[in-house]
Design a protein around this motif. Structure first.
Motif, PDB file in Angstrom:
ATOM      1  N   ALA A 150       0.824  -1.207   0.000  1.00 21.20           N
ATOM      2  CA  ALA A 150       0.000   0.000   0.000  1.00 21.20           C
ATOM      3  C   ALA A 150       0.860   1.260   0.000  1.00 21.20           C
ATOM      4  N   LYS A 151       1.967   1.222   0.710  1.00 23.37           N
ATOM      5  CA  LYS A 151       2.866   2.383   0.727  1.00 23.37           C
ATOM      6  C   LYS A 151       3.549   2.578  -0.621  1.00 23.37           C
ATOM      7  N   GLN A 152       3.857   1.483  -1.279  1.00 18.10           N
ATOM      8  CA  GLN A 152       4.487   1.577  -2.604  1.00 18.10           C
ATOM      9  C   GLN A 152       3.496   2.044  -3.663  1.00 18.10           C
ATOM     10  N   ASN A 153       2.218   1.825  -3.396  1.00 18.59           N
ATOM     11  CA  ASN A 153       1.173   2.198  -4.357  1.00 18.59           C
ATOM     12  C   ASN A 153       0.176   3.160  -3.720  1.00 18.59           C
ATOM     13  N   ALA A 154       0.715   4.182  -3.087  1.00 20.78           N
ATOM     14  CA  ALA A 154      -0.112   5.132  -2.357  1.00 20.78           C
ATOM     15  C   ALA A 154      -1.188   5.753  -3.256  1.00 20.78           C
ATOM     16  N   GLY A 155      -2.441   5.686  -2.765  1.00 22.31           N
ATOM     17  CA  GLY A 155      -3.544   6.287  -3.493  1.00 22.31           C
ATOM     18  C   GLY A 155      -4.024   5.503  -4.691  1.00 22.31           C
ATOM     19  N   LYS A 156      -3.492   4.303  -4.893  1.00 21.70           N
ATOM     20  CA  LYS A 156      -3.879   3.503  -6.057  1.00 21.70           C
ATOM     21  C   LYS A 156      -4.775   2.320  -5.692  1.00 21.70           C
ATOM     22  N   LEU A 157      -4.741   1.881  -4.440  1.00 25.44           N
ATOM     23  CA  LEU A 157      -5.567   0.750  -4.019  1.00 25.44           C
ATOM     24  C   LEU A 157      -7.000   1.219  -3.780  1.00 25.44           C
ATOM     25  N   SER A 158      -7.951   0.495  -4.317  1.00 21.76           N
ATOM     26  CA  SER A 158      -9.357   0.810  -4.082  1.00 21.76           C
ATOM     27  C   SER A 158      -9.905  -0.091  -2.986  1.00 21.76           C
ATOM     28  N   MET A 159     -10.484   0.534  -1.969  1.00 19.40           N
ATOM     29  CA  MET A 159     -11.000  -0.174  -0.797  1.00 19.40           C
ATOM     30  C   MET A 159     -12.519  -0.111  -0.799  1.00 19.40           C
ATOM     31  N   ALA A 160     -13.163  -1.240  -1.003  1.00 21.24           N
ATOM     32  CA  ALA A 160     -14.618  -1.295  -1.022  1.00 21.24           C
ATOM     33  C   ALA A 160     -15.174  -1.346   0.399  1.00 21.24           C
ATOM     34  N   SER A 161     -16.403  -0.863   0.552  1.00 19.60           N
ATOM     35  CA  SER A 161     -17.101  -0.986   1.839  1.00 19.60           C
ATOM     36  C   SER A 161     -18.595  -1.059   1.588  1.00 19.60           C
ATOM     37  N   GLY A 162     -19.335  -1.429   2.623  1.00 15.66           N
ATOM     38  CA  GLY A 162     -20.785  -1.495   2.516  1.00 15.66           C
ATOM     39  C   GLY A 162     -21.459  -0.148   2.658  1.00 15.66           C
ATOM     40  N   GLY A 200     -14.930  -9.968  -8.535  1.00 12.76           N
ATOM     41  CA  GLY A 200     -14.679  -9.719  -9.952  1.00 12.76           C
ATOM     42  C   GLY A 200     -13.405  -8.964 -10.230  1.00 12.76           C
ATOM     43  N   GLY A 201     -12.709  -8.523  -9.175  1.00 15.99           N
ATOM     44  CA  GLY A 201     -11.444  -7.818  -9.360  1.00 15.99           C
ATOM     45  C   GLY A 201     -11.586  -6.338  -9.662  1.00 15.99           C
ATOM     46  N   GLN A 202     -12.799  -5.773  -9.527  1.00 13.77           N
ATOM     47  CA  GLN A 202     -12.988  -4.341  -9.780  1.00 13.77           C
ATOM     48  C   GLN A 202     -12.416  -3.474  -8.659  1.00 13.77           C
ATOM     49  N   VAL A 203     -12.310  -4.039  -7.452  1.00 14.97           N
ATOM     50  CA  VAL A 203     -11.671  -3.362  -6.320  1.00 14.97           C
ATOM     51  C   VAL A 203     -10.634  -4.311  -5.738  1.00 14.97           C
ATOM     52  N   GLN A 204      -9.687  -3.774  -4.980  1.00 15.14           N
ATOM     53  CA  GLN A 204      -8.549  -4.583  -4.532  1.00 15.14           C
ATOM     54  C   GLN A 204      -8.656  -5.127  -3.110  1.00 15.14           C
ATOM     55  N   VAL A 205      -9.347  -4.416  -2.239  1.00 16.63           N
ATOM     56  CA  VAL A 205      -9.374  -4.830  -0.833  1.00 16.63           C
ATOM     57  C   VAL A 205     -10.717  -4.451  -0.221  1.00 16.63           C
ATOM     58  N   MET A 206     -11.106  -5.216   0.785  1.00 13.18           N
ATOM     59  CA  MET A 206     -12.342  -4.923   1.511  1.00 13.18           C
ATOM     60  C   MET A 206     -12.224  -5.438   2.933  1.00 13.18           C
ATOM     61  N   PHE A 207     -12.779  -4.688   3.876  1.00 15.36           N
ATOM     62  CA  PHE A 207     -12.873  -5.142   5.258  1.00 15.36           C
ATOM     63  C   PHE A 207     -14.283  -5.711   5.416  1.00 15.36           C
TER      64      PHE A 207
END
Length: 325
Positions: A150-162, A200-207
């Motif tokens: 995440a630090k190497q890709n700052a601002g590029k990871l998309s985090m999904a939520s409900g 589906g890979g549209q977002v990278q991470v989710m809690f």
């Protein structure tokens, strides 16, 4: 809305619980003599509703009067909470309290009530953590690797939520704050659509909440990195906690019972005793484990302290993330 100092809140809560009155003792000796409402600030069918119906059934069987769940959805639980604030403090209108109440205390500036002043704690019920979820194609396999990536890709990871300001959203914001990483928040209208896009890979991470995540992890459809609770889960015993990498990190949805602040202490004691009996019952404990949760036994004072701690913690996260209703 200006939040009161935590020590002031605990002092006020303790004072309110100690108000003496002979008539209050008499009420408690016969309580309840008619049906009791447990107001839930969310629609039927969700986690709040499920927990409320479990404790309502238990109290009905133990106390000999009907405890009825009354769903009042809207305003992120604020509509239901206000209804309880304005109800007579006689033990016949209760609130299914959740982490949403602690979050809303700093999210909303113009509420018609002050949650930690106007609602008294009765007892905790259950804490349900989230799980950090990734698509299985990701090369990241541990929390340290995730933070480094995440630090190497700052601002590029998309985090999904409900949804914005849900516990699954703020769990991610808390990690951003404590680990010094940056992710783009992508809110969905519910966890279902969010998980669909993660699959589906549209977002990278989710809690994702633990109950809704376990099946995807065990079938290999998603990769679970860590749980957000302070301890490992029985349902995922080999999965580490985020706190093992980021000391002090903890983020969970939690539930309990509250009442109008002036509710007589003897009535609160009756309810708290039965709530703790519910949490100690083997059959009930098994049901809570199936929900991916950990029971929250203890006194009303201990639940009061927990609410104060959670309100303070989430106020820092709301400010850090600059969240607005």
């Amino acid at each position: 809305m200006k939040l009161p100092h935590r020590r002031q809140f605990l002092h006020l809560a303790a004072g309110a619980a100690a108000v003496p009155a002979v008539s209050h003792v008499a009420w408690a000796q016969t309580y309840p003599t008619r049906p009791v409402r447990i107001i839930v600030g969310f629609a039927a069918g969700g986690g709040n509703d499920i927990i409320a119906r479990l404790i309502a059934q238990w109290l009905t069987e133990r106390l000999g009067q009907s405890f009825v769940v009354d769903n009042r959805p809207g305003g992120g639980s604020n509509i239901g909470t206000e209804a309880v604030v304005n109800a007579p403090p006689d033990g016949y209108t209760l609130l299914l309290v959740s982490a949403a109440n602690a979050i809303n205390a700093s999210m909303f500036d113009k509420l018609n009530f002050n949650f930690i002043h106007d609602i008294g704690a009765v007892g905790g019920l259950i804490s349900v953590p989230s799980v950090i979820l990734l698509h299985p194609s990701s090369q990241v396999r541990t929390v340290p690797e995730f933070i480094a990536y995440a630090k190497q890709n700052a601002g590029k990871l998309s985090m999904a939520s409900g949804g914005t300001a849900t516990t699954t959203h703020l769990a991610g914001e808390l990690l951003k704050m404590m680990a010094g990483i940056d992710m783009i928040h992508v809110p969905y209208r519910g966890t279902g659509p969010a998980i669909t896009d993660l699959l589906g890979g549209q977002v990278q991470v989710m809690f994702g909440s633990a109950p809704s995540s376990v099946q995807y992890i065990k079938t290999g459809q998603l990769r679970g990195l860590a749980v957000t609770s302070s301890k490992r889960l029985e349902t995922l015993p080999d999965m580490p906690t985020v706190g093992e990498t980021v000391p002090g990190y903890e983020a969970s949805q939690w539930y309990g019972i509250g009442a109008p602040k002036a509710t007589p202490a003897p009535i609160v004691d009756v309810l708290n005793t039965e709530i703790n009996a519910f949490l100690a019952d083997p059959k009930m404990k098994a049901k809570l484990v199936d929900l991916g949760g950990t029971e929250l036994p203890g006194s009303a004072a201990e639940f009061t302290k927990m609410i104060a701690d959670e309100t303070e913690k989430w106020s820092r996260v709301v400010k850090f993330a600059n969240l607005k209703p």
